[in-house]
Design a protein around this motif. Structure first.
Motif, PDB file in Angstrom:
ATOM      1  N   PRO A  71       0.803  -1.228   0.000  1.00 32.02           N
ATOM      2  CA  PRO A  71       0.000   0.000   0.000  1.00 32.02           C
ATOM      3  C   PRO A  71       0.842   1.288   0.000  1.00 32.02           C
ATOM      4  O   PRO A  71       0.480   2.248  -0.690  1.00 32.02           O
ATOM      5  CB  PRO A  71      -0.829  -0.120   1.281  1.00 32.02           C
ATOM      6  CG  PRO A  71      -0.978  -1.586   1.483  1.00 32.02           C
ATOM      7  CD  PRO A  71       0.312  -2.192   1.010  1.00 32.02           C
ATOM      8  N   LYS A  74       2.327   1.867  -3.442  1.00 30.63           N
ATOM      9  CA  LYS A  74       1.247   2.189  -4.387  1.00 30.63           C
ATOM     10  C   LYS A  74       0.774   3.637  -4.219  1.00 30.63           C
ATOM     11  O   LYS A  74       0.296   4.255  -5.162  1.00 30.63           O
ATOM     12  CB  LYS A  74       0.074   1.222  -4.193  1.00 30.63           C
ATOM     13  CG  LYS A  74       0.415  -0.195  -4.663  1.00 30.63           C
ATOM     14  CD  LYS A  74      -0.664  -1.197  -4.352  1.00 30.63           C
ATOM     15  CE  LYS A  74      -0.198  -2.592  -4.739  1.00 30.63           C
ATOM     16  NZ  LYS A  74      -1.202  -3.630  -4.512  1.00 30.63           N
ATOM     17  N   TYR A 103      -5.664   8.940  -3.361  1.00 28.31           N
ATOM     18  CA  TYR A 103      -4.296   9.458  -3.499  1.00 28.31           C
ATOM     19  C   TYR A 103      -4.226  10.883  -2.953  1.00 28.31           C
ATOM     20  O   TYR A 103      -4.860  11.799  -3.505  1.00 28.31           O
ATOM     21  CB  TYR A 103      -3.853   9.446  -4.959  1.00 28.31           C
ATOM     22  CG  TYR A 103      -3.813   8.073  -5.586  1.00 28.31           C
ATOM     23  CD1 TYR A 103      -2.872   7.124  -5.182  1.00 28.31           C
ATOM     24  CD2 TYR A 103      -4.713   7.714  -6.589  1.00 28.31           C
ATOM     25  CE1 TYR A 103      -2.836   5.857  -5.756  1.00 28.31           C
ATOM     26  CE2 TYR A 103      -4.683   6.459  -7.172  1.00 28.31           C
ATOM     27  CZ  TYR A 103      -3.737   5.537  -6.751  1.00 28.31           C
ATOM     28  OH  TYR A 103      -3.700   4.291  -7.326  1.00 28.31           O
TER      29      TYR A 103
ATOM     30  N   MET B   1     -10.033   3.130   4.523  1.00 25.33           N
ATOM     31  CA  MET B   1      -9.981   2.837   3.083  1.00 25.33           C
ATOM     32  C   MET B   1     -11.121   1.918   2.634  1.00 25.33           C
ATOM     33  O   MET B   1     -11.599   2.020   1.514  1.00 25.33           O
ATOM     34  CB  MET B   1      -8.641   2.204   2.711  1.00 25.33           C
ATOM     35  CG  MET B   1      -7.482   3.170   2.714  1.00 25.33           C
ATOM     36  SD  MET B   1      -7.668   4.453   1.443  1.00 25.33           S
ATOM     37  CE  MET B   1      -6.134   5.330   1.606  1.00 25.33           C
ATOM     38  N   LYS B   4     -14.102   3.858   1.703  1.00 21.02           N
ATOM     39  CA  LYS B   4     -13.954   4.504   0.389  1.00 21.02           C
ATOM     40  C   LYS B   4     -14.199   3.492  -0.734  1.00 21.02           C
ATOM     41  O   LYS B   4     -14.829   3.808  -1.737  1.00 21.02           O
ATOM     42  CB  LYS B   4     -12.554   5.109   0.263  1.00 21.02           C
ATOM     43  CG  LYS B   4     -12.338   6.316   1.159  1.00 21.02           C
ATOM     44  CD  LYS B   4     -10.932   6.838   1.022  1.00 21.02           C
ATOM     45  CE  LYS B   4     -10.721   8.037   1.940  1.00 21.02           C
ATOM     46  NZ  LYS B   4      -9.321   8.493   1.950  1.00 21.02           N
ATOM     47  N   LEU B   5     -13.692   2.272  -0.543  1.00 21.45           N
ATOM     48  CA  LEU B   5     -13.925   1.236  -1.554  1.00 21.45           C
ATOM     49  C   LEU B   5     -15.420   0.916  -1.655  1.00 21.45           C
ATOM     50  O   LEU B   5     -15.963   0.773  -2.754  1.00 21.45           O
ATOM     51  CB  LEU B   5     -13.157  -0.040  -1.188  1.00 21.45           C
ATOM     52  CG  LEU B   5     -11.646  -0.016  -1.379  1.00 21.45           C
ATOM     53  CD1 LEU B   5     -11.017  -1.257  -0.762  1.00 21.45           C
ATOM     54  CD2 LEU B   5     -11.273   0.070  -2.850  1.00 21.45           C
ATOM     55  N   LYS B   7     -17.858   2.821  -1.054  1.00 21.44           N
ATOM     56  CA  LYS B   7     -18.563   3.922  -1.730  1.00 21.44           C
ATOM     57  C   LYS B   7     -18.653   3.667  -3.238  1.00 21.44           C
ATOM     58  O   LYS B   7     -19.723   3.818  -3.837  1.00 21.44           O
ATOM     59  CB  LYS B   7     -17.786   5.220  -1.465  1.00 21.44           C
ATOM     60  CG  LYS B   7     -18.418   6.470  -1.978  1.00 21.44           C
ATOM     61  CD  LYS B   7     -17.656   7.664  -1.421  1.00 21.44           C
ATOM     62  CE  LYS B   7     -17.170   8.583  -2.501  1.00 21.44           C
ATOM     63  NZ  LYS B   7     -16.330   9.668  -1.981  1.00 21.44           N
ATOM     64  N   TYR B   8     -17.551   3.210  -3.830  1.00 19.30           N
ATOM     65  CA  TYR B   8     -17.540   2.992  -5.281  1.00 19.30           C
ATOM     66  C   TYR B   8     -18.213   1.669  -5.664  1.00 19.30           C
ATOM     67  O   TYR B   8     -18.851   1.582  -6.708  1.00 19.30           O
ATOM     68  CB  TYR B   8     -16.102   3.094  -5.818  1.00 19.30           C
ATOM     69  CG  TYR B   8     -15.623   4.510  -5.692  1.00 19.30           C
ATOM     70  CD1 TYR B   8     -16.002   5.471  -6.621  1.00 19.30           C
ATOM     71  CD2 TYR B   8     -14.892   4.923  -4.581  1.00 19.30           C
ATOM     72  CE1 TYR B   8     -15.629   6.791  -6.462  1.00 19.30           C
ATOM     73  CE2 TYR B   8     -14.512   6.248  -4.419  1.00 19.30           C
ATOM     74  CZ  TYR B   8     -14.888   7.173  -5.367  1.00 19.30           C
ATOM     75  OH  TYR B   8     -14.544   8.478  -5.209  1.00 19.30           O
ATOM     76  N   ARG B  11     -21.873   2.398  -5.553  1.00 14.46           N
ATOM     77  CA  ARG B  11     -22.256   3.191  -6.742  1.00 14.46           C
ATOM     78  C   ARG B  11     -22.426   2.267  -7.947  1.00 14.46           C
ATOM     79  O   ARG B  11     -23.371   2.380  -8.714  1.00 14.46           O
ATOM     80  CB  ARG B  11     -21.168   4.221  -7.059  1.00 14.46           C
ATOM     81  CG  ARG B  11     -21.426   5.572  -6.457  1.00 14.46           C
ATOM     82  CD  ARG B  11     -20.552   6.600  -7.151  1.00 14.46           C
ATOM     83  NE  ARG B  11     -20.178   7.652  -6.256  1.00 14.46           N
ATOM     84  CZ  ARG B  11     -19.362   8.653  -6.569  1.00 14.46           C
ATOM     85  NH1 ARG B  11     -18.828   8.721  -7.766  1.00 14.46           N
ATOM     86  NH2 ARG B  11     -19.083   9.581  -5.708  1.00 14.46           N
ATOM     87  N   LEU B  94      -4.417   0.815  -6.232  1.00 12.58           N
ATOM     88  CA  LEU B  94      -4.859   1.726  -5.169  1.00 12.58           C
ATOM     89  C   LEU B  94      -4.108   1.356  -3.891  1.00 12.58           C
ATOM     90  O   LEU B  94      -3.816   0.173  -3.671  1.00 12.58           O
ATOM     91  CB  LEU B  94      -6.367   1.592  -4.933  1.00 12.58           C
ATOM     92  CG  LEU B  94      -7.289   2.022  -6.076  1.00 12.58           C
ATOM     93  CD1 LEU B  94      -8.745   1.717  -5.713  1.00 12.58           C
ATOM     94  CD2 LEU B  94      -7.129   3.492  -6.405  1.00 12.58           C
ATOM     95  N   PRO B  95      -3.801   2.341  -3.050  1.00 16.07           N
ATOM     96  CA  PRO B  95      -3.053   2.023  -1.823  1.00 16.07           C
ATOM     97  C   PRO B  95      -3.927   1.385  -0.744  1.00 16.07           C
ATOM     98  O   PRO B  95      -4.180   1.979   0.305  1.00 16.07           O
ATOM     99  CB  PRO B  95      -2.512   3.397  -1.387  1.00 16.07           C
ATOM    100  CG  PRO B  95      -3.454   4.379  -1.961  1.00 16.07           C
ATOM    101  CD  PRO B  95      -4.034   3.789  -3.200  1.00 16.07           C
ATOM    102  N   VAL B  96      -4.406   0.191  -1.042  1.00 14.77           N
ATOM    103  CA  VAL B  96      -5.237  -0.547  -0.085  1.00 14.77           C
ATOM    104  C   VAL B  96      -4.717  -1.975   0.023  1.00 14.77           C
ATOM    105  O   VAL B  96      -3.956  -2.434  -0.838  1.00 14.77           O
ATOM    106  CB  VAL B  96      -6.725  -0.588  -0.515  1.00 14.77           C
ATOM    107  CG1 VAL B  96      -7.327   0.788  -0.535  1.00 14.77           C
ATOM    108  CG2 VAL B  96      -6.881  -1.250  -1.876  1.00 14.77           C
ATOM    109  N   LYS B  97      -5.140  -2.663   1.068  1.00 18.85           N
ATOM    110  CA  LYS B  97      -4.705  -4.052   1.243  1.00 18.85           C
ATOM    111  C   LYS B  97      -5.668  -4.981   0.499  1.00 18.85           C
ATOM    112  O   LYS B  97      -6.865  -4.669   0.393  1.00 18.85           O
ATOM    113  CB  LYS B  97      -4.667  -4.394   2.725  1.00 18.85           C
ATOM    114  CG  LYS B  97      -3.564  -3.637   3.434  1.00 18.85           C
ATOM    115  CD  LYS B  97      -3.520  -3.962   4.892  1.00 18.85           C
ATOM    116  CE  LYS B  97      -2.304  -3.256   5.500  1.00 18.85           C
ATOM    117  NZ  LYS B  97      -2.538  -2.716   6.812  1.00 18.85           N
TER     118      LYS B  97
END
Lengths: 241, 259
Positions: A71, A74, A103, B1, B4-5, B7-8, B11, B94-97
């Protein structure tokens, strides 16, 4: 902050019986524009995908800013893939929302300004856009970030010379100058003038890594001319029937 | 995070079901007026030709079928295309696990199944002419609650059953995810291998459940206290779900190969 931004040690990747990367050792510093040069199938895309975390290496190690791919790396990499990655339902403005959410270095105002200058309406659905417009949106997303490392996979492949100039201009006028840009391509002539360094990749191995000035000085040739010499395919001789 | 994921993903879900959910409800309501219900106040509908009633009933079941197919496609497509296809080039950078990516898809899929089930139930309810004022005034709703309280013990049991059902839905979705993740381990024929993996996983889970059920049945504790039995099943399903979730996440984190 590490002076070395990208570090690959004995990086290997094997697909079935095909070796894509065969012990790649590579170090890249900051504030450089680097050309990752090699013919099709030399391992350029594989190397970039490993740095992005899209594929896992078979062996060796890759680090960005001193950290293993994850992460954190990225969050500092801005990646332009060689394909479209949008969901059909999205509009460019949805993608701006998404990039803004994930980001911290994404500059939405810059993205909107870039769209305006490129004649793209962010409210249009992605599925109604032409291929060229989609590519522009993808380029906007990547270059509107103040990333530490830009990984651009074949950004000028398959487009006409005018579009190539336009893409290069967009990259050069928008990238974070404190960061490094790694551009993979086999169209050397078009990008040689913007490169600081060149990395030659041949059959999964780094055969040359030097500054462009250094290459010219040592070989007396342009990078493009040297590339043609190194990667020249031997035409098959016709035999008697 | 994860929020946020979600949310999309939500949608994306809304875009896919924005037409079919309201459409099924509207068709359900139309059936109320086109079917010859023998209820006071709807006698005027006796004049409606039978063919119209048959057509609207067929339309309703076609709508329900379409919703079911769409739900299945949504579960499979959002995971396969979204994480293992071209869209994966965005999601995995994306900066997520990886577990957050899987969790987001899972939560969204389970919520979608619950809403689809609720829409189907509501459509049926709308189809039947119900006198809502009488329902509330005469305390029928109160009777229902009293019945539930008497027959289901207490609200806790009701919640346990809801939890069980949610787990069943999550297990269905996770079995699909785990199968697609296993298919992704192969260089070629990934879709075919995913189907094979699904069949194998289904057989293994069915047999494991049957064996454990046979072993547990004679135990006195389950016979004396049904609560223990319910919680044993909840725990079993949770462990099974966690194993499938871990398997899918492991493939995405250690064996991802977007070629």
């Amino acid at each position: 902050m590490n002076e070395t931004l990208v570090e690959c040690r004995d990086l290997r990747k094997v697909y079935g019986r095909k070796t894509a990367l065969d012990g790649v050792d590579l170090s890249l510093g900051r504030g450089r524009i680097v050309g990752l040069l090699g013919p099709n199938g030399s391992g350029k895309t594989t190397l970039i995908k490993i740095l992005c975390g899209l594929i896992q290496p078979t062996g060796g190690a890759a680090a960005v800013d001193g950290r293993a791919v994850g992460p954190y790396t990225k969050s500092i990499i801005s990646y332009l893939p060689d394909r479209m990655y949008f969901a059909d339902w999205m509009r460019a403005s949805d993608l701006f929302d998404l990039f803004g959410d994930f980001y911290a270095d994404f500059d939405r105002k810059r993205a909107e300004a870039m769209c305006q200058s490129l004649g793209v309406d962010p409210r249009d659905r992605m599925k109604t856009m032409s291929k060229g417009t989609k590519e522009k949106v993808q380029l906007v997303l990547v270059m509107a970030r103040q990333a530490q490392l830009y990984l651009l996979d074949e950004p000028i492949a398959g487009v006409d010379p005018a579009a190539r100039d336009f893409i290069l201009h967009t990259i050069l006028t928008n990238y974070n100058e404190a960061g490094t840009v790694l551009i993979s391509t086999h169209l050397i002539g078009d990008i040689e003038r913007v490169l600081d360094e060149a990395v030659f990749l041949k059959e999964g191995k780094v055969t040359l890594h030097d500054s462009v000035d250094g290459i010219r000085e040592k070989t007396g040739k342009s990078v493009d001319a040297l590339f043609r010499d190194v990667f020249r395919a031997q035409p098959m001789e016709g035999g008697a029937f | 995070m994860l929020w946020k994921l979600l949310k999309y993903d939500f949608r994306s879900m809304w875009k896919q079901f924005a037409v079919v959910w309201p459409a099924v409800l509207v068709i359900g309501l139309v059936n109320r007026f086109t079917l010859p219900w023998e209820v006071t106040g709807s006698s005027a509908m006796a004049n409606v030709p039978g063919a119209v009633g048959v057509t609207t009933v067929i339309l309703l079941f076609a709508g329900l079928l379409a919703m079911g197919v769409l739900a299945l496609v949504f579960i499979l497509q959002r995971f396969y295309k979204g994480l293992l296809g071209d869209e994966g080039y965005l999601m995995h950078t994306l900066p997520v696990k990886p577990w957050q990516l899987v969790a987001s898809k899972l939560i969204c899929a389970v919520v979608m199944l619950i809403i689809s089930g609720a829409v189907a139930f509501l459509a049926m309810l709308l189809m039947v002419p119900v006198d809502w004022s009488a329902l509330f005034q005469e305390g029928i709703l109160g009777n229902v609650i009293r019945w539930a309280a008497t027959n289901l013990g207490d609200v806790a049991v009701l919640l346990e059953i809801v939890l069980l059902l949610v787990e069943v839905l999550a297990l269905m979705v996770l079995t699909c995810y785990a199968a697609m993740a296993v298919g992704h381990l192969f260089q070629r024929h990934r879709v075919a291998m995913s189907v094979v993996a699904f069949v194998v996983l289904d057989i293994v889970i069915s047999n494991l459940t049957a064996i454990l059920g046979r072993l547990a049945a004679p135990l006195e504790i389950f016979a004396v206290n049904s609560q223990v039995g319910i919680w044993a099943v909840i725990l079993y399903q949770a462990v099974l779900g966690a194993a499938l979730f871990a398997g899918a996440t492991l493939v995405l984190s250690r064996r991802l190969n977007l070629e």
